[in-house]
Design an enzyme around this catalytic site. Structure first.
Site, PDB file in Angstrom:
ATOM      1  N   TRP A  89      -3.086  -2.492  -1.543  1.00  0.00           N
ATOM      2  CA  TRP A  89      -2.661  -3.833  -1.977  1.00  0.00           C
ATOM      3  C   TRP A  89      -3.426  -4.774  -1.054  1.00  0.00           C
ATOM      4  O   TRP A  89      -3.108  -4.890   0.123  1.00  0.00           O
ATOM      5  CB  TRP A  89      -1.155  -3.963  -1.799  1.00  0.00           C
ATOM      6  CG  TRP A  89      -0.505  -5.072  -2.535  1.00  0.00           C
ATOM      7  CD1 TRP A  89      -0.291  -5.168  -3.882  1.00  0.00           C
ATOM      8  CD2 TRP A  89       0.054  -6.277  -1.991  1.00  0.00           C
ATOM      9  NE1 TRP A  89       0.373  -6.327  -4.200  1.00  0.00           N
ATOM     10  CE2 TRP A  89       0.591  -7.037  -3.051  1.00  0.00           C
ATOM     11  CE3 TRP A  89       0.153  -6.785  -0.714  1.00  0.00           C
ATOM     12  CZ2 TRP A  89       1.225  -8.254  -2.872  1.00  0.00           C
ATOM     13  CZ3 TRP A  89       0.792  -8.001  -0.519  1.00  0.00           C
ATOM     14  CH2 TRP A  89       1.305  -8.720  -1.610  1.00  0.00           C
ATOM     15  N   LYS A 120       7.265  -3.664  -4.558  1.00  0.00           N
ATOM     16  CA  LYS A 120       8.667  -3.247  -4.456  1.00  0.00           C
ATOM     17  C   LYS A 120       9.207  -3.518  -3.064  1.00  0.00           C
ATOM     18  O   LYS A 120      10.356  -3.887  -2.911  1.00  0.00           O
ATOM     19  CB  LYS A 120       8.802  -1.760  -4.775  1.00  0.00           C
ATOM     20  CG  LYS A 120      10.230  -1.259  -4.753  1.00  0.00           C
ATOM     21  CD  LYS A 120      11.091  -1.973  -5.780  1.00  0.00           C
ATOM     22  CE  LYS A 120      12.535  -1.565  -5.715  1.00  0.00           C
ATOM     23  NZ  LYS A 120      13.390  -2.394  -6.574  1.00  0.00           N
ATOM     24  N   GLU A 171      20.006 -15.381  -9.035  1.00  0.00           N
ATOM     25  CA  GLU A 171      19.477 -14.033  -9.298  1.00  0.00           C
ATOM     26  C   GLU A 171      19.027 -13.907 -10.751  1.00  0.00           C
ATOM     27  O   GLU A 171      17.985 -13.317 -11.046  1.00  0.00           O
ATOM     28  CB  GLU A 171      20.534 -12.989  -8.958  1.00  0.00           C
ATOM     29  CG  GLU A 171      20.238 -11.580  -9.428  1.00  0.00           C
ATOM     30  CD  GLU A 171      18.952 -10.982  -8.847  1.00  0.00           C
ATOM     31  OE1 GLU A 171      18.365 -11.583  -7.939  1.00  0.00           O
ATOM     32  OE2 GLU A 171      18.537  -9.917  -9.352  1.00  0.00           O
ATOM     33  N   ARG A 196       5.024   0.327  -6.115  1.00  0.00           N
ATOM     34  CA  ARG A 196       4.934  -0.496  -4.897  1.00  0.00           C
ATOM     35  C   ARG A 196       3.941  -1.631  -5.073  1.00  0.00           C
ATOM     36  O   ARG A 196       3.917  -2.555  -4.270  1.00  0.00           O
ATOM     37  CB  ARG A 196       4.515   0.369  -3.701  1.00  0.00           C
ATOM     38  CG  ARG A 196       5.527   1.417  -3.298  1.00  0.00           C
ATOM     39  CD  ARG A 196       4.900   2.448  -2.386  1.00  0.00           C
ATOM     40  NE  ARG A 196       4.479   1.905  -1.116  1.00  0.00           N
ATOM     41  CZ  ARG A 196       5.240   1.921  -0.016  1.00  0.00           C
ATOM     42  NH1 ARG A 196       6.444   2.442  -0.079  1.00  0.00           N
ATOM     43  NH2 ARG A 196       4.816   1.410   1.119  1.00  0.00           N
ATOM     44  N   HIS A 204      23.135 -34.456  -9.952  1.00  0.00           N
ATOM     45  CA  HIS A 204      22.302 -34.957  -8.831  1.00  0.00           C
ATOM     46  C   HIS A 204      20.821 -34.762  -9.111  1.00  0.00           C
ATOM     47  O   HIS A 204      20.011 -34.761  -8.186  1.00  0.00           O
ATOM     48  CB  HIS A 204      22.717 -34.233  -7.544  1.00  0.00           C
ATOM     49  CG  HIS A 204      24.163 -34.426  -7.204  1.00  0.00           C
ATOM     50  ND1 HIS A 204      24.672 -35.572  -6.664  1.00  0.00           N
ATOM     51  CD2 HIS A 204      25.233 -33.610  -7.407  1.00  0.00           C
ATOM     52  CE1 HIS A 204      25.974 -35.473  -6.509  1.00  0.00           C
ATOM     53  NE2 HIS A 204      26.346 -34.288  -6.950  1.00  0.00           N
ATOM     54  N   ASN A 222      -1.780   1.863   5.986  1.00  0.00           N
ATOM     55  CA  ASN A 222      -0.868   0.780   5.571  1.00  0.00           C
ATOM     56  C   ASN A 222      -0.654  -0.092   6.793  1.00  0.00           C
ATOM     57  O   ASN A 222      -0.484   0.416   7.902  1.00  0.00           O
ATOM     58  CB  ASN A 222       0.499   1.352   5.147  1.00  0.00           C
ATOM     59  CG  ASN A 222       0.444   2.023   3.788  1.00  0.00           C
ATOM     60  OD1 ASN A 222      -0.612   2.064   3.160  1.00  0.00           O
ATOM     61  ND2 ASN A 222       1.567   2.560   3.344  1.00  0.00           N
ATOM     62  N   GLY A 223      -0.626  -1.423   6.590  1.00  0.00           N
ATOM     63  CA  GLY A 223      -0.361  -2.331   7.711  1.00  0.00           C
ATOM     64  C   GLY A 223      -1.552  -3.257   7.948  1.00  0.00           C
ATOM     65  O   GLY A 223      -2.467  -3.333   7.141  1.00  0.00           O
ATOM     66  N   LYS A 248      15.304 -12.804 -11.847  1.00  0.00           N
ATOM     67  CA  LYS A 248      15.027 -11.673 -12.752  1.00  0.00           C
ATOM     68  C   LYS A 248      14.111 -12.110 -13.889  1.00  0.00           C
ATOM     69  O   LYS A 248      13.130 -11.463 -14.215  1.00  0.00           O
ATOM     70  CB  LYS A 248      16.340 -11.114 -13.313  1.00  0.00           C
ATOM     71  CG  LYS A 248      17.109 -10.271 -12.347  1.00  0.00           C
ATOM     72  CD  LYS A 248      16.574  -8.881 -12.213  1.00  0.00           C
ATOM     73  CE  LYS A 248      15.903  -8.437 -10.958  1.00  0.00           C
ATOM     74  NZ  LYS A 248      16.080  -9.016  -9.696  1.00  0.00           N
ATOM     75  N   GLU A 250      10.528 -12.927 -12.568  1.00  0.00           N
ATOM     76  CA  GLU A 250       9.675 -11.888 -12.001  1.00  0.00           C
ATOM     77  C   GLU A 250       9.265 -10.843 -13.035  1.00  0.00           C
ATOM     78  O   GLU A 250       8.247 -10.188 -12.867  1.00  0.00           O
ATOM     79  CB  GLU A 250      10.316 -11.227 -10.788  1.00  0.00           C
ATOM     80  CG  GLU A 250      11.590 -10.489 -11.013  1.00  0.00           C
ATOM     81  CD  GLU A 250      12.075  -9.831  -9.716  1.00  0.00           C
ATOM     82  OE1 GLU A 250      11.253  -9.523  -8.843  1.00  0.00           O
ATOM     83  OE2 GLU A 250      13.286  -9.624  -9.590  1.00  0.00           O
ATOM     84  N   CYS A 307       0.838  -1.206   0.000  1.00  0.00           N
ATOM     85  CA  CYS A 307       0.000   0.000   0.000  1.00  0.00           C
ATOM     86  C   CYS A 307       0.872   1.255   0.000  1.00  0.00           C
ATOM     87  O   CYS A 307       2.028   1.219   0.383  1.00  0.00           O
ATOM     88  CB  CYS A 307      -0.866   0.019   1.262  1.00  0.00           C
ATOM     89  SG  CYS A 307      -1.917  -1.398   1.441  1.00  0.00           S
TER      90      CYS A 307
HETATM   91  C1  AGP Z   1      14.002  -8.000  -6.334  1.00  0.00           C
HETATM   92  O1  AGP Z   1      14.069  -8.126  -7.769  1.00  0.00           O
HETATM   93  C2  AGP Z   1      12.724  -8.495  -5.802  1.00  0.00           C
HETATM   94  N1  AGP Z   1      11.706  -7.592  -6.236  1.00  0.00           N
HETATM   95  C3  AGP Z   1      12.669  -8.835  -4.329  1.00  0.00           C
HETATM   96  O2  AGP Z   1      13.170 -10.136  -4.240  1.00  0.00           O
HETATM   97  C4  AGP Z   1      13.463  -7.965  -3.318  1.00  0.00           C
HETATM   98  O3  AGP Z   1      14.840  -8.124  -3.546  1.00  0.00           O
HETATM   99  C5  AGP Z   1      13.145  -8.471  -1.911  1.00  0.00           C
HETATM  100  O4  AGP Z   1      11.773  -8.270  -1.674  1.00  0.00           O
HETATM  101  C6  AGP Z   1      13.966  -7.783  -0.814  1.00  0.00           C
HETATM  102  O5  AGP Z   1      13.663  -6.414  -0.804  1.00  0.00           O
HETATM  103  P1  AGP Z   1      14.626  -5.430   0.046  1.00  0.00           P
HETATM  104  O6  AGP Z   1      15.982  -5.481  -0.577  1.00  0.00           O
HETATM  105  O7  AGP Z   1      13.980  -4.086  -0.061  1.00  0.00           O
HETATM  106  O8  AGP Z   1      14.664  -5.939   1.468  1.00  0.00           O
END
Ligand code: AGP
Length: 608
Positions: A74, A603, A481, A27, A504, A100-101, A485, A488, A2
């Site tokens: 959200w 985000k 990673e 976000r 394995h 928010n929360g 990428k 996502e 949110c």
């Molecule tokens: C990154 O591409 C992702 N969107 C997600 O994994 C992010 O890295 C993770 O939520 C951690 O966020 P932060 O670094 O703000 O703690």
């Protein structure tokens, strides 16, 4: 997650609220709303879907006023719907709340309130707050909010207006960040600097369980017990253009291309080439303990966890310290027994990730010392750690983390180098590492220069539904990673694996319809990786190699090759990940994905 945007000042508030909400779109949200006060009159509108839906509702409507609150939701409690969107209000529509929360005892409170007569219009936990504040209101909105805080359990970042207190907004924070922006034209309150960075870079952070009454000319902060607090403003480094596309089609691509600059920002003023020792002022408060430390645990989530995983190898290379890496969402539930003088290093772009925040709170309770490697200045994690190092990567608007990841790798390298030089790392090794860090931005430029070539590779393979990423040692986390990428932003299924694990199990997957990205720089793992490539090719799996430039041995056997300039082995991940970022970006682009705001993602994951 949110988003909250509030304004009280001398300007027409509607465009400010709508602009602020757009800055928070990254976000992640599913509905939005706003309320504007003009004297004792409050008008409000809400809409499901994107901000443009809300905009089409309010554009052309007479909504005069210089006080307003706005929210992107959200959904957590109750589906995305107009009734569940914020602001939520009390039965008599005097109180309007954005939140928010999560209110954890809202069921109990809701049942109690319903016994006094029907009033609820939504399925949200937030609506309970509106009714309680209305019932607690006795002329002072801040007193009513403080009394309500004492009745609720859970987390909140709140914005509240009341018909009978025109000209003021009351905000409160418990577990969900709120920032006050100070400008010549009034005051802003938001959950994220991005919403106000166009108007001011002077901010004040609310701390836990604090309440603020904000008017056009002033703001006053107090504790939940009404004790007044003085707090000076801070200046954030962000500028308005940081939150603009500046000609790029997406923030993700813009931020990939910003990496030479953000690496420079991460090392600026921190290198002492002569002594081969970095300067990290932010950790000096704990340096006496840290320099004797022999146990470090790096804790993070998502992409930051993969940065931590590379960091583990870098610490092992440059220092004598035993380094563990923990997924924050697991670490926080473990039975933690730390050896004496253990340091926990929390790595987080947002500094607000709920699991990472909970993990450091648990670690602190168990007696560990805390360091934060954070990007957002003044964020919760940066305020709850004993010391820290800021990444200085600027606002990362794209949900998929790119520039912040390479800044995290750089910052971890600086920390490892500082500790290593205090241990057995020689002056020569230190100088060599610093020279390599200084050259890194130029090397990234060389990888970026292959963007068209990488786009052509993406065009050949973006329709494949399953990918495998392989790497070893420093580049095993880059395989993880790279897979993340791709997943996502393009929604293509991808797995990252330690290449040594192929025999394995994963080798059973290899087939002509499954591209494998093999990260194979010229380092000590090259021959082993080369064998992995042969295993795949002999089973007709396509291979996209990310290799050191001029590696003809690899070029002869693979289907595609992306070339990295030569660099010290522990810095290869910074270059290899740029290739993975571009590959993921172009696949997503060919698939017309919502690249900066991928479905279901946020985000900053500020709820568990
Ligand atoms: C990154 O591409 C992702 N969107 C997600 O994994 C992010 O890295 C993770 O939520 C951690 O966020 P932060 O670094 O703000 O703690």
């Amino acid at each position: 997650m949110c988003g909250i945007v509030c304004y009280v000042g001398n300007k027409d508030v509607k465009p400010i609220l709508l602009e602020g909400l757009k800055r928070l779109e990254y976000r992640g949200y599913d509905s939005a709303g706003l309320a504007i006060q003009d004297g004792e009159e409050i008008k409000w509108h809400r809409a499901v879907g994107k901000i443009v839906e809300l905009e089409s509702k309010v554009n052309g409507l007479e909504m005069k006023g210089t006080v307003g609150i706005a929210h992107t939701r959200w959904a957590t409690h109750g589906e995305p719907s107009e009734d569940n969107a914020h602001p939520q209000r009390d039965r008599d529509e005097n109180v309007f709340v954005i939140h928010n929360g999560i209110i954890e005892n809202y069921h109990v409170l809701k049942r109690k309130l319903e016994r006094e007569g029907p009033r609820f219009r939504s399925e949200t936990d937030t609506e309970v707050l509106a009714h309680l504040i209305a019932l607690n209101f006795d002329g002072s909105l801040s007193d009513a909010v403080r009394k309500t805080m004492s009745q609720v359990e859970g987390t909140f970042g709140l914005g509240v207006i009341h018909r009978q207190t025109p000209g003021e907004i009351v905000v409160a924070r418990r577990g969900s960040p709120l920032i006050i922006g100070v400008s010549d034209n009034g005051h802003f309150v938001a959950s994220d600097v991005a919403a106000m960075v166009r108007y001011t870079n002077k901010v004040v952070h609310l701390e836990e369980n604090e309440v603020a009454t904000v008017t056009a000319d002033d703001f006053s902060i107090s504790t939940a017990q009404a004790k007044h607090i003085e707090r000076s403003t801070e200046t954030v480094e962000w500028r308005a253009e940081d939150a603009e596309l500046n000609g790029f089609p997406h923030f993700m691509l813009k931020e990939i291309y910003e990496q030479p600059m953000t690496i420079r920002n991460a090392i600026r003023g921190r290198l002492e080439p002569g002594e081969g020792v970095p300067k990290l002022g932010g950790i000096m408060p704990v340096w006496d303990k840290l320099k004797e430390c022999r146990h470090i645990t790096l804790v993070a989530c998502g992409t930051s966890y993969y940065a931590a995983s590379v960091g583990k190898y870098i610490f092992e290379k440059l220092t004598e310290i035993a380094v563990e890496v923990g997924l924050a969402s697991e670490f926080r539930y473990r039975k933690l027994n730390f050896p004496p003088n253990t340091f926990i290093v929390a790595i987080s772009q947002s500094g607000e990730t709920a699991d990472t925040l909970a993990a450091i709170r648990e670690a602190k309770r168990k007696g560990a010392s805390l360091i934060g490697i954070i990007n957002v200045v003044g964020s919760s994690i940066s305020r709850e750690t004993d010391a820290g190092i800021y990444n200085h990567a600027g606002p990362e608007i794209g949900v998929a983390s790119t520039k912040n990841f390479t800044s995290q790798l750089t910052t971890l390298t600086l920390l490892a180098l500082l500790l290593g030089r205090h241990q057995n790392l020689s002056l020569t090794e230190g100088v060599q590492a610093i020279r390599a860090l200084e050259a890194l931005p130029g090397l990234i430029e060389k990888v970026l220069a292959q963007a068209n070539h990488i786009e052509a590779i993406a065009e050949k393979y973006y329709k494949y539904g399953n990918w495998l990423f392989l790497g070893r040692k420093y580049n095993y986390p880059i395989a993880l990673e790279g897979a993340l990428k791709l997943k996502e932003v393009s929604y293509i299924h991808a797995e990252g694996y330690a290449a040594g694990e192929m025999k394995h199990g994963p080798i059973a997957l290899i087939n002509p319809e499954m591209p494998t990205v093999a990260i194979i720089p010229q380092d000590e793992m090259h021959e082993k990786m080369f064998s992995n490539i042969h295993e795949i090719k002999s089973r007709k799996g396509p291979v996209i190699a990310i290799a050191t430039e001029g590696d003809d041995k690899v070029r002869e056997v693979v289907d595609e090759m992306i070339e990295l300039p030569p660099v010290l082995d522990f810095l290869n991940p910074v270059l290899a990940v740029v290739a993975c970022q571009l590959l993921a970006y172009y696949c997503a682009n060919f698939l017309n994905r919502d690249i900066d705001k991928p479905r279901n993602l946020a985000k900053s994951v500020t709820v568990e």
